[in-house]
Design a protein around this motif. Structure first.
Motif, PDB file in Angstrom:
ATOM      1  N   THR A   1      51.366  32.620  35.691  1.00 29.93           N
ATOM      2  CA  THR A   1      51.539  33.904  35.014  1.00 29.93           C
ATOM      3  C   THR A   1      50.254  34.730  34.983  1.00 29.93           C
ATOM      4  O   THR A   1      50.299  35.960  35.019  1.00 29.93           O
ATOM      5  CB  THR A   1      52.044  33.700  33.577  1.00 29.93           C
ATOM      6  N   GLN A   2      49.079  34.080  34.907  1.00 30.55           N
ATOM      7  CA  GLN A   2      47.814  34.816  34.941  1.00 30.55           C
ATOM      8  C   GLN A   2      46.687  33.883  35.352  1.00 30.55           C
ATOM      9  O   GLN A   2      46.699  32.687  35.052  1.00 30.55           O
ATOM     10  CB  GLN A   2      47.485  35.455  33.585  1.00 30.55           C
TER      11      GLN A   2
ATOM     12  N   LYS B   1      42.184  34.010  35.598  1.00 29.71           N
ATOM     13  CA  LYS B   1      41.047  34.784  35.105  1.00 29.71           C
ATOM     14  C   LYS B   1      39.748  34.036  35.398  1.00 29.71           C
ATOM     15  O   LYS B   1      39.602  32.872  35.027  1.00 29.71           O
ATOM     16  CB  LYS B   1      41.199  35.021  33.592  1.00 29.71           C
TER      17      LYS B   1
ATOM     18  N   SER C   1      43.698  29.293  34.492  1.00 31.21           N
ATOM     19  CA  SER C   1      45.056  29.606  34.932  1.00 31.21           C
ATOM     20  C   SER C   1      46.061  29.193  33.866  1.00 31.21           C
ATOM     21  O   SER C   1      45.888  28.174  33.186  1.00 31.21           O
ATOM     22  CB  SER C   1      45.385  28.891  36.252  1.00 31.21           C
TER      23      SER C   1
ATOM     24  N   TRP D   1      51.551  33.162  28.724  1.00 33.95           N
ATOM     25  CA  TRP D   1      51.588  34.430  29.455  1.00 33.95           C
ATOM     26  C   TRP D   1      50.219  35.021  29.725  1.00 33.95           C
ATOM     27  O   TRP D   1      50.077  35.853  30.637  1.00 33.95           O
ATOM     28  CB  TRP D   1      52.430  35.455  28.682  1.00 33.95           C
ATOM     29  N   CYS D   2      49.193  34.650  28.961  1.00 35.00           N
ATOM     30  CA  CYS D   2      47.907  35.326  29.117  1.00 35.00           C
ATOM     31  C   CYS D   2      46.769  34.397  28.750  1.00 35.00           C
ATOM     32  O   CYS D   2      46.924  33.444  27.974  1.00 35.00           O
ATOM     33  CB  CYS D   2      47.861  36.589  28.258  1.00 35.00           C
TER      34      CYS D   2
ATOM     35  N   THR E   1      49.982  39.623  25.830  1.00 33.81           N
ATOM     36  CA  THR E   1      48.654  39.905  26.369  1.00 33.81           C
ATOM     37  C   THR E   1      47.603  39.507  25.341  1.00 33.81           C
ATOM     38  O   THR E   1      47.885  39.438  24.139  1.00 33.81           O
ATOM     39  CB  THR E   1      48.468  41.411  26.678  1.00 33.81           C
TER      40      THR E   1
ATOM     41  N   SER F   1      50.828  44.807  29.136  1.00 33.07           N
ATOM     42  CA  SER F   1      49.500  44.423  29.601  1.00 33.07           C
ATOM     43  C   SER F   1      48.469  45.231  28.827  1.00 33.07           C
ATOM     44  O   SER F   1      48.763  46.335  28.356  1.00 33.07           O
ATOM     45  CB  SER F   1      49.348  44.667  31.107  1.00 33.07           C
TER      46      SER F   1
ATOM     47  N   ASP G   1      50.675  44.833  35.190  1.00 32.89           N
ATOM     48  CA  ASP G   1      49.318  44.312  35.069  1.00 32.89           C
ATOM     49  C   ASP G   1      48.324  45.458  34.950  1.00 32.89           C
ATOM     50  O   ASP G   1      48.514  46.525  35.547  1.00 32.89           O
ATOM     51  CB  ASP G   1      48.982  43.468  36.311  1.00 32.89           C
TER      52      ASP G   1
ATOM     53  N   GLN H   1      43.954  45.731  35.131  1.00 34.19           N
ATOM     54  CA  GLN H   1      42.677  45.040  35.301  1.00 34.19           C
ATOM     55  C   GLN H   1      41.559  46.061  35.396  1.00 34.19           C
ATOM     56  O   GLN H   1      41.736  47.129  35.985  1.00 34.19           O
ATOM     57  CB  GLN H   1      42.686  44.152  36.543  1.00 34.19           C
TER      58      GLN H   1
ATOM     59  N   SER I   1      50.557  42.617  40.374  1.00 37.54           N
ATOM     60  CA  SER I   1      49.169  42.517  39.947  1.00 37.54           C
ATOM     61  C   SER I   1      48.271  43.232  40.940  1.00 37.54           C
ATOM     62  O   SER I   1      48.589  43.301  42.138  1.00 37.54           O
ATOM     63  CB  SER I   1      48.762  41.037  39.832  1.00 37.54           C
TER      64      SER I   1
ATOM     65  N   CYS J   1      49.886  37.203  40.154  1.00 39.21           N
ATOM     66  CA  CYS J   1      48.572  37.610  39.655  1.00 39.21           C
ATOM     67  C   CYS J   1      47.523  37.458  40.741  1.00 39.21           C
ATOM     68  O   CYS J   1      47.597  36.544  41.571  1.00 39.21           O
ATOM     69  CB  CYS J   1      48.185  36.795  38.420  1.00 39.21           C
TER      70      CYS J   1
END
Length: 336
Positions: free
Chosen positions: A14-15, A17, A27, A56-57, A98, A157, A204, A206, A245, A301
């Motif tokens: 799902t995301q 970073k 992740s 989710w985030c 988020t 988001s 999304d 960013q 994304s 993502c």
């Protein structure tokens, strides 16, 4: 580019970073697992166990000491990055969609979904006040839907704006395509992009590495680059598929986008049928110059390494693919 395949999830990613230094990659997925990896070789460093629903985030603070996650188990959790100890549990009425640390790492924000009779809220906690966390009462809670809502639809988001602004704010993307700025001090709606910018859900948001720009990815088959402070549109990148994304390169005038037709609508016997490639666009000309295949389902993502030397993508197939760029990629920029 030969990818490093990271397999640590049983369901869709799902995301993902990176931390600020880029040595770690976090992740989260629909399997309730939160993983952290060494970005250089794809080795899994560990996991943060506690959620019992889809996560989710995820976000980490500036010095990578704390990690925050939001889940469908109606909770936002704060973790010690090194020990994986849970530091705080913030319970909510609905799904946490988020989340994010501000530049200082002292203030966190997270949004909740509109469901089961509850409205969508954007919540802010100051971690310097332990009582807020203990009482589970944010110092600011902004209604995004309902009679008192400052938006027409739920937040899907959100990212923090530049830290040097006089009024620290959060940029939010919404289910109906809205992009808004909300003050993190007063809760006031500061600015709003035209509703015609995106006609469908924002999947999304960013920021650029210096937080001066933000890129949106939408179901309307476009990604758009905005000035973070004014919300003026700078560029538009068009595709023939929903964009799940999009990310901005920290060193090149490039953006990468991931998406694809929904897995329920296409066969996954071929990566070409569902159009599951990551797509690269030049930020100045808005022209596509490359595609990278690999996932056997939609890309949910994407993220650039903070030094611009690689990018990673997470897919519906449960895999994270980390690609280090060949020298030809950097030579291409010199010729552009």
């Amino acid at each position: 580019m030969k990818p490093i395949a990271l397999k640590g999830h049983e369901r869709a990613i799902t995301q993902i970073k990176y931390n600020r230094e880029g040595d770690l990659l976090f992740s989260v997925a629909k399997d309730s697992v939160v993983n952290v990896w060494y970005s250089a070789n794809g080795e899994r460093l560990g996991s943060y166990d506690g959620h019992n629903g889809a996560v989710w985030c995820v976000d980490c603070n500036w010095d990578t000491t704390n990690v925050m996650t939001g889940s469908a188990d109606n909770s936002c959790r704060l973790w010690d990055c090194e020990t994986s100890k849970q530091l705080a549990l913030l319970e909510t009425s609905t799904v946490v969609r988020t989340c994010g640390f501000d530049f200082s790492g002292n203030v966190i924000m997270f949004s909740t979904d509109r469901q089961m009779g509850y409205e969508s809220y954007l919540n802010f906690f100051d971690l310097r006040d332990p009582q807020q966390v203990k009482d589970n009462k944010p110092y600011l809670s902004i209604p995004c839907t309902g009679d008192l809502g400052l938006s027409k639809s739920k937040v899907t988001s959100a990212v923090w704006g530049p830290p040097l602004s006089s009024d620290e704010f959060v940029i939010t993307g919404h289910e109906n395509g809205e992009i808004n700025q909300f003050s993190a001090k007063s809760g006031q709606l500061l600015k709003s992009a035209k509703e015609t910018e995106h006609t469908k859900q924002i999947n999304d948001l960013q920021s650029s590495v210096d937080l001066t720009m933000v890129i949106s990815a939408s179901k309307d088959n476009t990604a758009k680059l905005f000035d973070s402070t004014t919300l003026e549109r700078i560029r538009t990148f068009k595709t023939d598929r929903p964009v799940n994304s999009a990310a901005i390169s920290p060193t090149m005038d490039h953006v990468v986008m991931g998406g694809g037709q929904d897995a329920s609508e296409v066969t996954t016997t071929s990566t070409r049928i569902g159009k599951f490639e990551a797509r690269f666009f030049h930020a100045a000309s808005e022209e596509e110059f490359g595609r990278v295949k690999g996932h056997f389902g939609p890309i949910n993502c994407v993220a650039f390494h903070p030094e611009g030397k690689s990018y990673s993508s997470g897919g519906e197939d449960g895999y994270i693919r980390s690609h280090y760029f060949d020298p030809q990629y950097f030579a291409l920029q010199l010729d552009a």
